[in-house]
Design a protein around this motif. Structure first.
Motif, PDB file in Angstrom:
ATOM      1  N   MET A 239      15.410  -2.051-113.541  1.00  0.00           N
ATOM      2  CA  MET A 239      15.201  -3.108-112.548  1.00  0.00           C
ATOM      3  C   MET A 239      14.421  -2.619-111.322  1.00  0.00           C
ATOM      4  SD  MET A 239      16.466  -6.033-113.472  1.00  0.00           S
ATOM      5  CE  MET A 239      17.785  -6.925-114.287  1.00  0.00           C
ATOM      6  N   ILE A 240      14.290  -1.306-111.169  1.00  0.00           N
ATOM      7  CA  ILE A 240      13.641  -0.768-109.970  1.00  0.00           C
ATOM      8  C   ILE A 240      12.216  -1.290-109.792  1.00  0.00           C
ATOM      9  CG2 ILE A 240      12.770   1.352-108.883  1.00  0.00           C
ATOM     10  CD1 ILE A 240      15.244   2.781-109.913  1.00  0.00           C
ATOM     11  N   PRO A 241      11.369  -1.255-110.832  1.00  0.00           N
ATOM     12  CA  PRO A 241      10.008  -1.783-110.651  1.00  0.00           C
ATOM     13  C   PRO A 241       9.996  -3.258-110.257  1.00  0.00           C
ATOM     14  CG  PRO A 241      10.154  -0.508-112.667  1.00  0.00           C
ATOM     15  CD  PRO A 241      11.552  -0.706-112.185  1.00  0.00           C
ATOM     16  N   PHE A 246       9.064  -7.562-106.120  1.00  0.00           N
ATOM     17  CA  PHE A 246       9.510  -8.604-105.195  1.00  0.00           C
ATOM     18  C   PHE A 246       9.283  -8.178-103.750  1.00  0.00           C
ATOM     19  CE2 PHE A 246      11.425 -10.742-108.718  1.00  0.00           C
ATOM     20  CZ  PHE A 246      11.652 -12.035-108.291  1.00  0.00           C
ATOM     21  N   LEU A 247       9.611  -6.924-103.464  1.00  0.00           N
ATOM     22  CA  LEU A 247       9.442  -6.396-102.113  1.00  0.00           C
ATOM     23  C   LEU A 247       7.976  -6.398-101.693  1.00  0.00           C
ATOM     24  CD1 LEU A 247      10.331  -4.799 -99.570  1.00  0.00           C
ATOM     25  CD2 LEU A 247      10.128  -2.716-100.956  1.00  0.00           C
ATOM     26  N   LEU A 248       7.120  -5.805-102.513  1.00  0.00           N
ATOM     27  CA  LEU A 248       5.712  -5.672-102.161  1.00  0.00           C
ATOM     28  C   LEU A 248       5.017  -7.024-102.097  1.00  0.00           C
ATOM     29  CD1 LEU A 248       4.766  -2.551-104.321  1.00  0.00           C
ATOM     30  CD2 LEU A 248       5.084  -2.629-101.843  1.00  0.00           C
ATOM     31  N   THR A 249       5.310  -7.902-103.044  1.00  0.00           N
ATOM     32  CA  THR A 249       4.666  -9.210-103.054  1.00  0.00           C
ATOM     33  C   THR A 249       5.041 -10.006-101.824  1.00  0.00           C
ATOM     34  OG1 THR A 249       4.678  -9.234-105.473  1.00  0.00           O
ATOM     35  CG2 THR A 249       4.346 -11.333-104.368  1.00  0.00           C
ATOM     36  N   ASP A 250       6.322  -9.988-101.470  1.00  0.00           N
ATOM     37  CA  ASP A 250       6.777 -10.706-100.282  1.00  0.00           C
ATOM     38  C   ASP A 250       6.127 -10.130 -99.027  1.00  0.00           C
ATOM     39  OD1 ASP A 250       8.116 -12.508 -98.745  1.00  0.00           O
ATOM     40  OD2 ASP A 250      10.087 -11.588 -98.933  1.00  0.00           O
ATOM     41  N   LEU A 251       6.066  -8.805 -98.944  1.00  0.00           N
ATOM     42  CA  LEU A 251       5.475  -8.157 -97.784  1.00  0.00           C
ATOM     43  C   LEU A 251       3.994  -8.476 -97.663  1.00  0.00           C
ATOM     44  CD1 LEU A 251       5.690  -6.200 -95.402  1.00  0.00           C
ATOM     45  CD2 LEU A 251       5.313  -4.315 -97.004  1.00  0.00           C
ATOM     46  N   PHE A 252       3.252  -8.357 -98.770  1.00  0.00           N
ATOM     47  CA  PHE A 252       1.812  -8.649 -98.746  1.00  0.00           C
ATOM     48  C   PHE A 252       1.556 -10.112 -98.406  1.00  0.00           C
ATOM     49  CE2 PHE A 252       1.034  -5.160-102.151  1.00  0.00           C
ATOM     50  CZ  PHE A 252       1.273  -4.194-101.193  1.00  0.00           C
ATOM     51  N   ASP A 253       2.368 -10.999 -98.995  1.00  0.00           N
ATOM     52  CA  ASP A 253       2.208 -12.429 -98.761  1.00  0.00           C
ATOM     53  C   ASP A 253       2.407 -12.743 -97.284  1.00  0.00           C
ATOM     54  OD1 ASP A 253       1.801 -15.081 -99.280  1.00  0.00           O
ATOM     55  OD2 ASP A 253       3.802 -15.471-100.053  1.00  0.00           O
ATOM     56  N   THR A 254       3.457 -12.165 -96.708  1.00  0.00           N
ATOM     57  CA  THR A 254       3.756 -12.410 -95.296  1.00  0.00           C
ATOM     58  C   THR A 254       2.651 -11.868 -94.389  1.00  0.00           C
ATOM     59  OG1 THR A 254       6.142 -12.403 -95.639  1.00  0.00           O
ATOM     60  CG2 THR A 254       5.377 -11.888 -93.429  1.00  0.00           C
ATOM     61  N   ILE A 386       4.167 -10.250-113.413  1.00  0.00           N
ATOM     62  CA  ILE A 386       3.522  -9.693-112.227  1.00  0.00           C
ATOM     63  C   ILE A 386       3.664  -8.173-112.233  1.00  0.00           C
ATOM     64  CG2 ILE A 386       3.583  -9.577-109.697  1.00  0.00           C
ATOM     65  CD1 ILE A 386       4.528 -12.473-109.691  1.00  0.00           C
ATOM     66  N   THR A 387       4.836  -7.712-112.653  1.00  0.00           N
ATOM     67  CA  THR A 387       5.088  -6.269-112.706  1.00  0.00           C
ATOM     68  C   THR A 387       4.076  -5.559-113.592  1.00  0.00           C
ATOM     69  OG1 THR A 387       7.458  -6.697-112.457  1.00  0.00           O
ATOM     70  CG2 THR A 387       6.808  -4.507-113.206  1.00  0.00           C
ATOM     71  N   ASN A 388       3.916  -6.050-114.825  1.00  0.00           N
ATOM     72  CA  ASN A 388       2.994  -5.398-115.755  1.00  0.00           C
ATOM     73  C   ASN A 388       1.566  -5.404-115.240  1.00  0.00           C
ATOM     74  OD1 ASN A 388       5.055  -4.863-117.548  1.00  0.00           O
ATOM     75  ND2 ASN A 388       4.684  -6.661-118.811  1.00  0.00           N
ATOM     76  N   ILE A 415      -0.504   6.413-106.477  1.00  0.00           N
ATOM     77  CA  ILE A 415       0.016   7.432-107.395  1.00  0.00           C
ATOM     78  C   ILE A 415       1.427   7.056-107.848  1.00  0.00           C
ATOM     79  CG2 ILE A 415       0.771   9.832-107.592  1.00  0.00           C
ATOM     80  CD1 ILE A 415      -1.528  10.585-105.715  1.00  0.00           C
ATOM     81  N   LEU A 416       2.259   6.620-106.889  1.00  0.00           N
ATOM     82  CA  LEU A 416       3.629   6.223-107.215  1.00  0.00           C
ATOM     83  C   LEU A 416       3.654   5.028-108.167  1.00  0.00           C
ATOM     84  CD1 LEU A 416       5.429   6.600-103.757  1.00  0.00           C
ATOM     85  CD2 LEU A 416       5.736   8.017-105.789  1.00  0.00           C
ATOM     86  N   LEU A 417       2.797   4.047-107.917  1.00  0.00           N
ATOM     87  CA  LEU A 417       2.742   2.868-108.782  1.00  0.00           C
ATOM     88  C   LEU A 417       2.280   3.233-110.192  1.00  0.00           C
ATOM     89  CD1 LEU A 417       1.246   0.146-106.377  1.00  0.00           C
ATOM     90  CD2 LEU A 417       3.548   0.188-107.353  1.00  0.00           C
ATOM     91  N   SER A 418       1.303   4.131-110.272  1.00  0.00           N
ATOM     92  CA  SER A 418       0.799   4.537-111.589  1.00  0.00           C
ATOM     93  C   SER A 418       1.856   5.334-112.357  1.00  0.00           C
ATOM     94  CB  SER A 418      -0.486   5.349-111.451  1.00  0.00           C
ATOM     95  OG  SER A 418      -0.254   6.561-110.760  1.00  0.00           O
ATOM     96  N   LEU A 419       2.597   6.184-111.657  1.00  0.00           N
ATOM     97  CA  LEU A 419       3.683   6.931-112.302  1.00  0.00           C
ATOM     98  C   LEU A 419       4.764   5.979-112.802  1.00  0.00           C
ATOM     99  CD1 LEU A 419       4.068  10.011-109.904  1.00  0.00           C
ATOM    100  CD2 LEU A 419       3.124   9.987-112.231  1.00  0.00           C
ATOM    101  N   ALA A 420       5.051   4.955-111.998  1.00  0.00           N
ATOM    102  CA  ALA A 420       6.028   3.948-112.421  1.00  0.00           C
ATOM    103  C   ALA A 420       5.531   3.245-113.681  1.00  0.00           C
ATOM    104  CB  ALA A 420       6.251   2.935-111.301  1.00  0.00           C
ATOM    105  N   GLY A 421       4.222   2.988-113.737  1.00  0.00           N
ATOM    106  CA  GLY A 421       3.637   2.355-114.916  1.00  0.00           C
ATOM    107  C   GLY A 421       3.788   3.216-116.152  1.00  0.00           C
ATOM    108  N   ILE A 422       3.541   4.517-116.013  1.00  0.00           N
ATOM    109  CA  ILE A 422       3.675   5.437-117.145  1.00  0.00           C
ATOM    110  C   ILE A 422       5.109   5.448-117.667  1.00  0.00           C
ATOM    111  CG2 ILE A 422       3.623   7.872-117.809  1.00  0.00           C
ATOM    112  CD1 ILE A 422       1.240   8.187-115.885  1.00  0.00           C
ATOM    113  N   ILE A 423       6.067   5.507-116.734  1.00  0.00           N
ATOM    114  CA  ILE A 423       7.481   5.539-117.127  1.00  0.00           C
ATOM    115  C   ILE A 423       7.881   4.239-117.831  1.00  0.00           C
ATOM    116  CG2 ILE A 423       9.854   5.591-116.252  1.00  0.00           C
ATOM    117  CD1 ILE A 423       8.800   7.400-113.972  1.00  0.00           C
ATOM    118  N   ILE A 424       7.483   3.106-117.246  1.00  0.00           N
ATOM    119  CA  ILE A 424       7.861   1.796-117.811  1.00  0.00           C
ATOM    120  C   ILE A 424       7.206   1.553-119.166  1.00  0.00           C
ATOM    121  CG2 ILE A 424       7.657  -0.703-117.489  1.00  0.00           C
ATOM    122  CD1 ILE A 424       9.736   0.623-115.710  1.00  0.00           C
TER     123      ILE A 424
END
Length: 428
Positions: A239-241, A246-254, A386-388, A415-424
């Motif tokens: 559930m972390i990604p 949700f966090l990033l989308t809300d922040l960017f939207d705001t 949206i995650t994928n 880098i963090l987002l790409s690493l999350a992508g590799i793991i997922i």
């Protein structure tokens, strides 16, 4: 009214009330639209109407009193569609668990809004990637609307195909889209709610939907959705990604909304401008946390606040007026229940197009941005997530930068987002 510093902001009570009423009319569509979308996840429609209204009231009044800015807030478009069609229907996550995700993302949002983490996130994720995310979400919700209205249908050979446009329900949706588009292009205030009203009346007249015997009733209880979140299942590695999305989308939207509306009204250019911006973000974060408890998805600052700003709104009084006016629809449940789905979903198509237009600002001369944008924008609707889409784009972005010997220029967040992508994608 010294609390709102009206004279210091060059406004008065009458102007702020008119501005608040204008913003309210522009935002009213969110009540039936959000309830329709979230009810697709199996949540009770009546309770969602009340919960959406309650959060619109709470978030707008909170921001008006705390930040003293004319920014109204409600349940944000995009994440509500992702909640219902991506998480619940697409991944099979119970809506109670998905509400837990919303709540946890709200807690993180509150924490980063009062720490340097917010600034780090905003500054290290490339601006064009944020724009691509907005465009991708636009494509995603527009695709959902096209699918739900059956303008686009499933096909065993080609996956998707044009729907049966001779069908009366599909024609109603097409009519609703044209009406919404007309009023939007003519810059009519309250274009979406007017479109929903006209399309609904046509449906009633043609016998495609049943007109209610009464338009008024007592408010429905929020208890079927309030405090129904499941935190235990939301606390898992998988559930972390989703929480971060949700966090990033809300922040960017705001931030995008505040930049646009704030620039027009010069809200954040004054001496205490940065403080007002910070407080508005804090109000949004707190409201997002409470939205998970109330039984709806993340709240956000609404771009429709610009309508009130155009009418002269400059202080939090106009946001408070918006919040108070949102209490009126509490007594219109029979009317909202009589609105056919194909009067609602065309609005999502128009909103999706508006979000998709962010592509015009992207710098396609940068190869990493160009390839990442492609995978983000197409990845979201084509993978129904949206995650994928975001993780695919981040992964491609990093790969292109490495190929071009620009590894040192890659931001830590990418880098963090790409690493999350590799793991997922490869290990979970």
């Amino acid at each position: 009214m010294d609390y709102f510093k009206l004279s210091q902001n060059g406004t008065d009570v009458k102007t702020e009330v008119i501005a608040g009423a204008t913003t309210f009319m522009a935002m009213l569509y969110i009540v039936p639209v959000n309830a329709f979308i979230l009810s697709s996840a199996g949540m009770p429609y009546d309770a969602l109407i009340t919960a959406t209204i309650a959060m619109s009231f709470f978030a707008s009044v909170l921001n008006g009193l705390w930040a003293n800015t004319p920014i109204a807030m409600s349940v944000g478009m995009g994440l509500n569609a992702y909640f219902s069609f991506g998480l619940v229907k697409g991944m099979g996550i119970p809506w109670q668990s998905a509400l837990g995700v919303v709540f946890l993302s709200g807690i993180l949002y509150v924490l980063i809004s009062v720490t340097p983490v917010r600034k780090w996130l905003v500054e290290t994720i490339p601006l064009d990637i944020k724009r691509a995310v907005s465009a991708g979400i636009g494509a995603f919700i527009a695709f959902i609307a096209l699918e739900q209205t059956k303008i686009v249908i499933a096909d065993p050979s080609t996956y998707v195909h044009i729907g049966h446009l001779q069908d009366s329900d599909v024609q109603l949706a097409l009519f609703g889209f044209i009406v919404a588009l007309f009023f939007t292009l003519k810059k009519v205030k309250g274009a979406f709610i007017i479109s929903i009203f006209i399309t609904t009346v046509i449906a009633w007249f043609l016998g495609m939907a049943e007109m209610p015997e009464s338009f008024f009733s007592t408010p429905a209880s929020m208890s079927p959705v309030m405090f129904k979140l499941d935190l235990s299942s939301a606390f898992s590695l998988s559930m972390i990604p989703i929480i971060l999305i949700f966090l990033l989308t809300d922040l960017f939207d705001t931030l995008g909304t505040l930049a646009g509306v704030g620039m027009r009204a010069k809200l954040f250019e004054k001496e205490d401008g940065s403080k007002a911006l910070q407080k508005t973000i804090e109000a949004d974060a707190v409201a997002t946390m409470f939205s998970g408890l109330a039984g709806v998805t993340s709240t956000t600052s609404f771009l429709e606040s610009a309508a009130g700003v155009e009418e002269g709104g400059r202080t939090g009084l106009s946001a408070v007026v918006v919040g108070v006016l949102f209490l009126l629809p509490l007594f219109l449940l029979p009317l909202f229940k009589a609105i056919p789905p194909n009067a609602i979903y065309p609005i999502l198509i128009v909103i999706g197009i508006m979000m998709f237009s962010e592509l015009q600002h992207i710098n396609y001369k940068d190869d990493a941005t160009k390839y990442a944008t492609f995978f983000i924008v197409l990845g979201m609707p084509m993978t129904y997530s949206i995650t994928n889409g975001l993780l695919l784009g981040a992964l491609v972005y990093v790969i292109v930068e490495i190929i071009q010997n620009k590894a040192k220029e890659i931001s830590p967040s990418m880098i963090l987002l790409s690493l999350a992508g590799i793991i997922i994608f490869f290990f979970l």
